[in-house]
Each structure stands twice: as C-alpha cells, then as structure tokens.
Design a protein around this motif. Structure first.
Motif, PDB file in Angstrom:
ATOM      1  N   PRO A 130      -4.444  -0.658  -3.655  1.00 17.11           N
ATOM      2  CA  PRO A 130      -3.409  -1.471  -2.988  1.00 17.11           C
ATOM      3  C   PRO A 130      -3.430  -2.933  -3.431  1.00 17.11           C
ATOM      4  CG  PRO A 130      -4.419  -0.004  -1.404  1.00 17.11           C
ATOM      5  CD  PRO A 130      -5.173   0.181  -2.687  1.00 17.11           C
ATOM      6  N   ILE A 131      -2.227  -3.522  -3.510  1.00 13.99           N
ATOM      7  CA  ILE A 131      -2.071  -4.917  -3.947  1.00 13.99           C
ATOM      8  C   ILE A 131      -1.877  -5.797  -2.716  1.00 13.99           C
ATOM      9  CG2 ILE A 131      -0.673  -6.495  -5.336  1.00 13.99           C
ATOM     10  CD1 ILE A 131       0.014  -4.129  -7.151  1.00 13.99           C
ATOM     11  N   ARG A 190     -14.711  -9.002  -6.382  1.00 12.03           N
ATOM     12  CA  ARG A 190     -14.326  -8.325  -5.134  1.00 12.03           C
ATOM     13  C   ARG A 190     -12.817  -8.442  -4.956  1.00 12.03           C
ATOM     14  NH1 ARG A 190     -17.682  -9.651   0.008  1.00 12.03           N
ATOM     15  NH2 ARG A 190     -16.536  -7.812   0.696  1.00 12.03           N
ATOM     16  N   PHE A 191     -12.293  -7.902  -3.845  1.00  9.97           N
ATOM     17  CA  PHE A 191     -10.845  -7.888  -3.613  1.00  9.97           C
ATOM     18  C   PHE A 191     -10.215  -9.249  -3.927  1.00  9.97           C
ATOM     19  CE2 PHE A 191     -10.793  -4.534   0.064  1.00  9.97           C
ATOM     20  CZ  PHE A 191     -11.367  -3.611  -0.790  1.00  9.97           C
ATOM     21  N   VAL A 192      -9.096  -9.234  -4.646  1.00  5.97           N
ATOM     22  CA  VAL A 192      -8.302 -10.460  -4.847  1.00  5.97           C
ATOM     23  C   VAL A 192      -7.334 -10.560  -3.668  1.00  5.97           C
ATOM     24  CG1 VAL A 192      -6.761 -11.731  -6.375  1.00  5.97           C
ATOM     25  CG2 VAL A 192      -8.497 -10.192  -7.341  1.00  5.97           C
ATOM     26  N   GLN A 193      -7.423 -11.657  -2.920  1.00  5.78           N
ATOM     27  CA  GLN A 193      -6.640 -11.771  -1.684  1.00  5.78           C
ATOM     28  C   GLN A 193      -5.432 -12.689  -1.810  1.00  5.78           C
ATOM     29  OE1 GLN A 193      -6.896  -9.791   0.541  1.00  5.78           O
ATOM     30  NE2 GLN A 193      -8.985  -9.185   0.998  1.00  5.78           N
ATOM     31  N   ALA A 194      -5.413 -13.562  -2.801  1.00 11.68           N
ATOM     32  CA  ALA A 194      -4.283 -14.491  -2.915  1.00 11.68           C
ATOM     33  C   ALA A 194      -4.050 -14.882  -4.361  1.00 11.68           C
ATOM     34  CB  ALA A 194      -4.537 -15.740  -2.075  1.00 11.68           C
ATOM     35  N   VAL A 195      -2.792 -14.846  -4.788  1.00 14.06           N
ATOM     36  CA  VAL A 195      -2.381 -15.423  -6.080  1.00 14.06           C
ATOM     37  C   VAL A 195      -1.151 -16.287  -5.806  1.00 14.06           C
ATOM     38  CG1 VAL A 195      -3.317 -13.712  -7.684  1.00 14.06           C
ATOM     39  CG2 VAL A 195      -1.127 -13.264  -6.597  1.00 14.06           C
ATOM     40  N   ARG A 196      -1.169 -17.540  -6.284  1.00  8.59           N
ATOM     41  CA  ARG A 196      -0.047 -18.444  -6.032  1.00  8.59           C
ATOM     42  C   ARG A 196       0.191 -19.353  -7.240  1.00  8.59           C
ATOM     43  NH1 ARG A 196       1.074 -15.306  -2.712  1.00  8.59           N
ATOM     44  NH2 ARG A 196       1.151 -15.545  -0.442  1.00  8.59           N
ATOM     45  N   VAL A 234       2.675 -12.463 -10.888  1.00 13.81           N
ATOM     46  CA  VAL A 234       1.252 -12.134 -10.823  1.00 13.81           C
ATOM     47  C   VAL A 234       0.978 -11.396  -9.519  1.00 13.81           C
ATOM     48  CG1 VAL A 234       0.307 -13.911 -12.340  1.00 13.81           C
ATOM     49  CG2 VAL A 234       0.739 -14.466  -9.948  1.00 13.81           C
ATOM     50  N   THR A 235       0.012 -10.491  -9.560  1.00 13.66           N
ATOM     51  CA  THR A 235      -0.369  -9.719  -8.374  1.00 13.66           C
ATOM     52  C   THR A 235      -1.889  -9.685  -8.261  1.00 13.66           C
ATOM     53  OG1 THR A 235      -0.377  -7.646  -9.625  1.00 13.66           O
ATOM     54  CG2 THR A 235       1.680  -8.239  -8.515  1.00 13.66           C
ATOM     55  N   GLY A 236      -2.390  -9.664  -7.030  1.00 15.40           N
ATOM     56  CA  GLY A 236      -3.829  -9.579  -6.785  1.00 15.40           C
ATOM     57  C   GLY A 236      -4.147  -8.301  -6.029  1.00 15.40           C
ATOM     58  N   SER A 237      -5.116  -7.528  -6.524  1.00 17.99           N
ATOM     59  CA  SER A 237      -5.322  -6.174  -6.011  1.00 17.99           C
ATOM     60  C   SER A 237      -6.724  -5.959  -5.447  1.00 17.99           C
ATOM     61  CB  SER A 237      -5.063  -5.171  -7.136  1.00 17.99           C
ATOM     62  OG  SER A 237      -5.526  -3.884  -6.789  1.00 17.99           O
ATOM     63  N   GLU A 238      -6.851  -4.865  -4.691  1.00 17.97           N
ATOM     64  CA  GLU A 238      -8.152  -4.447  -4.163  1.00 17.97           C
ATOM     65  C   GLU A 238      -9.026  -3.782  -5.230  1.00 17.97           C
ATOM     66  OE1 GLU A 238      -7.718  -2.208  -0.548  1.00 17.97           O
ATOM     67  OE2 GLU A 238      -6.701  -3.868   0.476  1.00 17.97           O
ATOM     68  N   GLU A 289       0.831  -1.192   0.000  1.00 14.53           N
ATOM     69  CA  GLU A 289       0.000   0.000   0.000  1.00 14.53           C
ATOM     70  C   GLU A 289       0.869   1.246   0.000  1.00 14.53           C
ATOM     71  OE1 GLU A 289      -3.696   1.375   2.781  1.00 14.53           O
ATOM     72  OE2 GLU A 289      -3.015  -0.695   2.950  1.00 14.53           O
ATOM     73  N   GLY A 290       1.811   1.335  -0.925  1.00 13.79           N
ATOM     74  CA  GLY A 290       2.715   2.483  -0.969  1.00 13.79           C
ATOM     75  C   GLY A 290       2.006   3.744  -1.428  1.00 13.79           C
ATOM     76  N   ARG A 291       2.651   4.879  -1.154  1.00 17.71           N
ATOM     77  CA  ARG A 291       2.043   6.153  -1.566  1.00 17.71           C
ATOM     78  C   ARG A 291       2.240   6.416  -3.050  1.00 17.71           C
ATOM     79  NH1 ARG A 291       3.478   7.232   3.743  1.00 17.71           N
ATOM     80  NH2 ARG A 291       5.638   7.708   3.251  1.00 17.71           N
ATOM     81  N   GLU A 292       3.454   6.104  -3.569  1.00 16.54           N
ATOM     82  CA  GLU A 292       3.721   6.364  -4.991  1.00 16.54           C
ATOM     83  C   GLU A 292       3.392   5.153  -5.855  1.00 16.54           C
ATOM     84  OE1 GLU A 292       6.494   6.169  -2.814  1.00 16.54           O
ATOM     85  OE2 GLU A 292       6.156   8.196  -2.056  1.00 16.54           O
TER      86      GLU A 292
END
Length: 603
Positions: A148-149, A190-196, A163-167, A122-125
């Motif tokens: 946020p991811i 809805r929010f993606v909470q896990a990618v594996r 791969v990334t899962g995001s809100e 959840e970075g600012r930039e």
C-alpha cells in the motif's frame, strides 16, 4: 418560527496511533482541512471557532485537499471513493464522484492546473491511480510498488512528475503525462509516510518511520542529500514546506517538530511538544505565516518560530462522540464531555476552549451538572467527581457509587446531588453518599423540583418514577407510564411542568403538580428514539433531540406550533441539548461537534 446555525465548535481530527493524518491547506490562505469519521472539517485558520462541516460521504473519510484554484475540494474515503465538491456555495455542490481504487484512499494530490489528480492507498487491484478531474479518464498508471502507498504528490511546475511513498520502503517516481513508472528510490529502511514537492518544484522531500528525511532534485529525482542525521529519533509522520521553498517543517513520533534550512540541511529550530504518548506529532501544515501540527491527542498546535517552547495557540476539544453537556450557572461557559472521558470548557461568547485538567474519569462521562464554584461529572467508572471552575481542574473529590450512574441533578440550596444508577438511586450531600434506594429498573435520567422536593427518574421499564426527598432519603410518590423506555426528563425552570422523552419517538409534557398531561396535543414528530430534552430559561420552549438527527423546538403556550431543525448533525444522532438563553440552543452529537442554533419567532 425560524432558525440558523450560528456556530459550529468543530471536532478535532480523528487520530490513531502509528497512523499519519493529512491536513489540507487552502491556496487562498483562509482555511485548512482535516477529517473525522464521515465528516470533512473546513476550519478558519485565523479564527478556528469559524468552521464548516461536509458530511456527504457514506463511510469514514481519510483525506481532503483543496484544488490549486481554491474552488474545489477533493475528499477520499475508506471505500476508495473520491468526491470533488465546490467550496463557493454553502451547500458544497458535488461536481464529480469517482471510484479509482477498491480500498481506503490515504492521500490525494492535484496538478497545478487543477485538471489532473493522483490518489493512492490500499486498493485490491492497484495502490494508486491518475485521472482527469473533469471526466475521470485515466492519464497513466501508478505501478512498481508492492505494498500500500501512503503518500503522493504532484510536481507543481513542468515537466510534471508524480512521487509516491509506500509501505514497501520505496519512493516511486513517475513521468508524464500520461504518467509512467520511471524508477524507485530505496534510501528508506522502513515505511515511507510522506513525500512532498517544494512549492517551486525544485526539490521533493521524503520522510519515513526510520526517522530519516531525504531531499531529492525535483526534475531528475536524484538524491541531493539527507536532512539531519537522522532528522528525528522516532518515525517521521509528515513534512511541510515553507511557501518560499527555503525551509522544511517535520513532525515525528519522538514528540518534536523541527524546522530545517533546505540549502544547508541544518536544523534551524526544534519544537518540544510534550512528554506523553499523546504528544506524538502525526501531521503538519505550513500555510502562509501559520505552522500547524497535530498531536496524537488530536490537539492542533500553532507553532511560534520565535518561541519554540510556547505555541501561539492550541486548539482543543473532542474527537470522540460527545456524551454529556451542561452550562455554568452564569451561562458563560459550556461544558462538554466525550466517551473517552475528556471534559472541555468553551467560552459561550467566542468559542475559545480548554481541556479540564487533572485526574478525571478516563472513560465515558454520562452526565455533567454545574453548581456554584464547582462542576460535577458522573461516569461509567461508578463515581461522581468534582471540577473547580476557577482552576479548570479536577479537585480530587471522588465519590464512589455501587453501580454505574446514568443521570444526575442537584438541589442547589441543600448541596444535595441525586444520582440515578443502574441498580439504585443515590443521594449525596457534601460529596458523601448519605442514602441509596434500590430500584428494579435501570434509570436513564434525573431531574429535581426544588419547589416541591420531587425527583423525577426516567426508567427503562417505560415509566417516569416520581419520588419525594424527605431529609436525605427518597420516598416513592407516583409513576407515569409511557409506551417506550424513558430516555430523558426535565422539570421546567418555573417548576410548573415536567417534560419527558422516550424510545417510542414521543415527547410528553406533564403538569408538575398532578403529573397529568398538560395538553392533549401529542408531540410525536420525531422518526426515531428521542434522546434528550431541554427547557428554555423562560419555560416557554422545549427542545428535543433524536436518533433521527433532528432537533424539534416545541411551544408550551401553543402546543400545535413547532419547528424542525432537520439534519442538525447530519448522519449523527443528537446526544444532548441545553439552552444558552431564550433564543439560542446548544446541541452535541455523535459526530463530536457542538453547535449553537439561533431560534426566533417561536411564541
């Protein structure tokens, strides 16, 4: 005088409703990782009583992961810092520290060669970054997602993918190195909470708060299909692959875990985990033969594939600061209680534990005392409750007090409890209140002398108040002045001494007949408020624990002699102490850990 930490009965993972946590698995199959506060807990998977705690982060740690080589652990914290430290040395020497984003890190993934790392959060930039683990040099960028991811993973085989899962409900796919955004997958609502990724890299699975689990091709990222329809009735918090990539474990807020066959996408086994809110499942890990899952209560459950309704093992304990500590009369059981009211018993020999059942305090427990077949607890709900040792459950005996209790001790022969409260001192007999003495100070601790019937009560008025128990009423006897508020006091087992600690960093030993200092040596080596004191069974040693994170062992026969256990609970004050025997002292801390120390060559 020497000491060593024999055991650490580790804290459970810190959990929060609606928030997944990440478990890290050891590629060598020995340990698993999780976080609580500023600590990373390294726990032996076969014997969870064996654990290690890493405490070098200056703020809360969210995630820790082993490198594929097994030689390093990377941990990411709330401020956006990543620390990479070694697993071989006991000191866990820091290899590198980076600040890839300016906000909480939520997940970490290593490349298969341990050379690269992706972090997300959840970075600012930006919400993620890919970099070299040796130098911190960027090897691409994580972009293309607007919120946020929560999760990320590195494909373990070439061609490398991330791969990334995001809100923002999407999955981001990146190709490289250097890694560039390729596309987003938008199956989730809805929010993606896990990618594996699967261990062989053939697939990756995604899970979201919409209850759906999707399977994608590992190389092309094309959708292969959905697992279940949907997989769960509640949000899916985590997924874990079987080492041979043929099965998938999912855990959910619907209080179940499920095992799926990847080829057929059909359900193999369902694990019902309970029916309370605390039974929501917030994380899972598949390591070798072990299938682990974490519930909202923090309990870690080892699932049994052959018997879904009966787990192989459940690790219990605390994930909130420990506020009270006691031993059973035969010293076979350690009792600890935390500020959420949970009481846990530990086998003092092997560390196996269980939570005390029944209707407890529900909020902070301030004191525990054992007496025969029962254990008594007092809490800030203004009551004293009784626990059956044999049944390991509250008995329903509940003695109401006029105000909040702070300390308690028991005249065992008379079955009389003296409870020091904020406005009075209560005397209870046979679980009934028989007298109360109003006081003009707030008490902090109580200790009784069964030989003289004296009762010592520590006060916030910088005095130890000595009373005598006459029948069932207390009569003032004398007062001892300190330079700071009294935090704890205790008569020695042989009843010859009284020791007291105060907020002015002092530990003072008194003769228990005249209440004069027992020697002219000042025990003042703590750097901050001393929270607690405890006697060894032979009355020759006193242990004191402080806000300064240290424990000091003092010798009664040689007052100039002492041993300092520095950073006994790093970054955490010592809350309580008790001696198991003349060579072992048990400590609890604000860090939710319970430690057993071996102290030798003292007298």
């Amino acid at each position: 005088m020497s000491y060593q930490n024999k055991f650490t009965y580790a804290t459970l993972p810190r959990t929060q409703r609606g928030t997944p946590i990440v478990l890290g698995g050891d590629p060598k199959g020995k340990n698993f990782l999780y976080c609580n506060g500023n600590s990373v807990i390294i726990r032996n998977i076969d014997n969870p009583a064996i654990s290690d705690v890493y405490t070098e982060h200056s703020c809360a740690v969210n995630v820790a992961k082993y490198s594929p080589s097994g030689f390093y652990i990377a941990s990411g914290d709330q401020s956006g810092k990543v620390r990479i430290w070694d697993t071989v040395n006991k000191e866990h020497i820091l290899k590198n520290e980076f600040q890839p984003i300016g906000g909480p890190i939520k997940d970490i993934a290593w490349s298969a060669d341990s050379q690269r790392m992706v972090i997300v959060g959840e970075g600012r930039e930006r919400f993620g970054h890919v970099f070299m683990t040796e130098t911190g040099t960027s090897v691409g960028e994580i972009s293309g997602q607007s919120k946020p991811i929560n999760s990320c993973d590195f494909r373990p085989v070439r061609p490398f993918r991330i791969v990334t899962g995001s809100e923002d409900n999407t999955i981001g796919v990146f190709e490289g190195p250097p890694f560039k955004f390729k596309c987003t997958k938008q199956e989730h609502t809805r929010f993606v909470q896990a990618v594996r990724y699967s261990p062989n890299g053939a697939f990756f699975a995604s899970a979201g708060f919409d209850g759906h689990v999707y399977l994608y091709d590992g190389a092309t990222s094309e959708l292969v299909g959905e697992i279940g329809s949907p997989a769960h009735k509640g949000g899916v918090y985590a997924v874990a692959w079987k080492p041979d990539s043929t099965q998938l474990l999912t855990c959910s807020g619907d209080k179940t875990c499920k095992l799926w066959d990847v080829a057929t996408k059909e359900l193999v086994t369902e694990f019902p985990m309970g029916n309370t809110v605390d039974d929501q499942q917030v994380s899972c890990l598949w390591q070798g033969e072990h299938l682990l899952t974490v519930s909202l209560s923090g309990y870690i459950t080892y699932l049994d594939v052959n018997n879904p309704t009966k787990p192989l093992r459940v690790i219990k304990g605390h994930n909130k600061p420990i506020t009270a500590l006691a031993l059973s009369e035969d010293h076979s059981t350690i009792y600890t209680a935390s500020h959420d009211g949970a009481v846990t018993n530990w086998n003092s020999g092997n560390g196996t534990n269980n939570r005390v059942a029944g209707n407890g305090h529900g909020n902070q427990v301030n004191c525990i005392r054992a007496h025969g077949d029962f254990v008594y607890t007092c809490g800030i709900d203004d009551s004293v409750k009784q626990i059956s040792v044999e049944g390991n459950t509250y008995t329903g005996v509940d003695t109401k007090l006029n105000c909040q209790p702070r300390g308690m001790d028991i005249f065992r022969e008379k079955n009389i409890q003296v409870v020091g409260c904020v406005k009075d001192i209560c005397v209870l007999q046979d679980n009934r209140k028989v007298s109360a003495l109003p006081i003009a100070y707030e008490s902090s601790s109580v200790s009784v002398n069964t030989d003289t019937m004296d009762v010592a009560v520590g006060g916030d008025d910088n005095k130890i108040h000595i009373y005598t128990l006459n029948g069932t009423t207390l009569e003032p006897k004398t007062e001892i002045e300190h330079l700071g508020a009294i935090t704890d006091c205790a008569y020695s087992p042989d009843k010859k001494y009284l020791v007291a600690s105060d907020s002015n960093r002092k530990v003072i030993l008194y003769d228990a007949t005249e209440y004069k200092p027992a020697h002219n040596k000042e025990w003042g080596f703590h750097n901050a408020r001393v929270n607690c004191v405890a006697w060894s069974p032979n009355s020759l040693l006193v242990a004191s624990g402080s806000l300064d994170t240290t424990i000091i062992i003092w010798s009664v026969s040689n007052p100039a002699k002492h041993t300092i256990i520095k950073n006994a609970h790093p970054q955490s004050q010592i809350t309580k102490l008790v001696w198991l025997d003349n060579e072992h002292v048990i400590s609890t801390g604000q860090d939710c850990n319970t430690k057993v120390w071996e102290v030798t060559d003292v007298c």
